[in-house]
Design an enzyme around this catalytic site. Structure first.
Site, PDB file in Angstrom:
ATOM      1  N   ASP A 141       0.842  -1.204   0.000  1.00  0.00           N
ATOM      2  CA  ASP A 141       0.000   0.000   0.000  1.00  0.00           C
ATOM      3  C   ASP A 141       0.878   1.255   0.000  1.00  0.00           C
ATOM      4  OD1 ASP A 141      -2.224  -1.712   0.229  1.00  0.00           O
ATOM      5  OD2 ASP A 141      -2.054  -1.713   2.415  1.00  0.00           O
ATOM      6  N   HIS A 200      -5.400  -3.491   5.431  1.00  0.00           N
ATOM      7  CA  HIS A 200      -4.782  -3.881   4.163  1.00  0.00           C
ATOM      8  C   HIS A 200      -5.828  -4.440   3.193  1.00  0.00           C
ATOM      9  CE1 HIS A 200      -1.616  -5.037   1.438  1.00  0.00           C
ATOM     10  NE2 HIS A 200      -1.851  -6.330   1.554  1.00  0.00           N
TER      11      HIS A 200
END
Length: 339
Positions: A175, A202
């Site tokens: 990310d 996530h």
């Protein structure tokens, strides 16, 4: 030629703030799921890392071939392949860092619950072995859904009496990698100079990039920040669609996993000021696990850092993600305690 290209392209970040190979301690890294789509490139990148002296590659099939292949690369680490459950203990023994990209991709006709149950079961079994054979290792969880697999691992370790919240990490580095890349493109700055914290979880809306804290600051318009946030959250879908449903983010995930494992190794070796974002046990919010900046040291987590100042958009995003993240954490805990 190949070696110089590989070193500069794949290893440059990994070598930054590193040591000369002669002066670093011996460190064993185990990759569980090393024959898979993430595992193979991850094995390659860990073989390139001069901080690794022993590399154990484990999977339920095909690992000897992967191990033989990467073992021919002329870098420091000795490579050994292990295949099948009867060799799992040997793969894990003496490991300083265990990276878990194991699991199956979603197949046609498979529901998300089907996928969850399969991957959660795989993670549970691997963590039971970690608790037995290398209870003091730093565990880097890549297997999805990370928002649930990290709580599963924690429960397994608690039952075994080996849980140390400082040594369990959900790898959310992809990310961060995406946020840096996308931000650099819009801000028109060199991506190597960019830093963007990403907090939350996530998956989907639980991923919250803090572009208000991005450096160098570019003062991007709000509509651009909103679009960048959405793209970061949907990065996995972007790759799946580009691969026409025939694959997911394997290469970028392997790169991100290698970056985070490298940070863990540097922390273990006493390199100062190693900070990465990770999904860990946390008191930053009311949730028991949360991703934020974490300072790494000789015992794993040295300090979980706070969120810092948030924009109104980020404050709103934080409140929106909490219910979904809470549900995913609870789902993992429930699964771990079913049997």
């Amino acid at each position: 030629m190949f070696r110089s290209v590989a070193r500069s392209a794949a290893g440059k970040h990994l070598l930054r703030r590193g040591y000369a190979t002669e002066s670093v301690p011996d460190r064993k890294v185990a990759v569980l799921g090393a024959a898979g789509g993430i595992g193979q490139p991850l094995a390659l990148l860990m073989k390139l890392n001069p901080l690794v002296s022993r590399l154990a590659l484990y999977d339920i099939a095909n690992t000897p071939g992967v191990a033989a292949d990467v073992s021919h690369i002329n870098t420091r680490s000795e490579v050994e392949g292990f295949v099948g459950e009867d060799q799992l203990g040997k793969a894990l023994e003496g490991s300083d860092v265990v990276i878990i990209p194991a699991g199956v991709p979603r197949k046609p006709g498979m529901t998300r619950d089907d996928l969850f149950n399969i991957n959660a079961g795989i993670v549970k079994g691997l963590c039971e072995a970690i608790a037995k054979y290398c209870p003091h290792a730093l565990v880097n969880m890549i297997s999805n859904p990370v928002n649930s697999t990290v709580p599963i691992a924690a429960e397994v370790f608690k039952k075994a009496g080996t849980y140390d919240e400082k040594k369990l990490f959900g790898v959310t580095t992809l990310d961060v990698v995406r946020a840096k890349t996308f931000y650099a493109g819009k801000a028109k700055v060199p991506v190597a100079d960019v830093n963007v914290p990403v907090v939350g979880g996530h998956a989907g809306i639980t991923i919250l990039p803090l572009f208000s804290q991005a450096t160098p600051s570019a003062n991007l318009p709000e509509d651009v920040v909103v679009a960048l946030t959405k793209r970061t959250q949907d990065g996995g879908t972007e790759v799946v669609e580009a691969k026409a449903g025939k694959g997911s983010a394997t290469l970028s995930m392997a790169y991100a996993g290698a970056i985070f494992a490298d940070a863990c190794l540097k922390g273990l070796n006493g390199v100062p000021d190693v900070v990465e974002c990770s999904f860990v046990q946390s008191t930053v919010t009311e949730l028991p696990f949360f991703a934020s900046k974490v300072k790494l040291g000789k015992n794993g987590v040295e300090e979980v850092l706070g969120l810092g100042p948030l924009s109104d958009f980020e404050k709103e995003g934080l409140e929106k993600l909490k219910p979904e993240l809470k549900s995913s954490i609870e789902k993992g805990i429930k699964f771990a305690n079913q049997s």
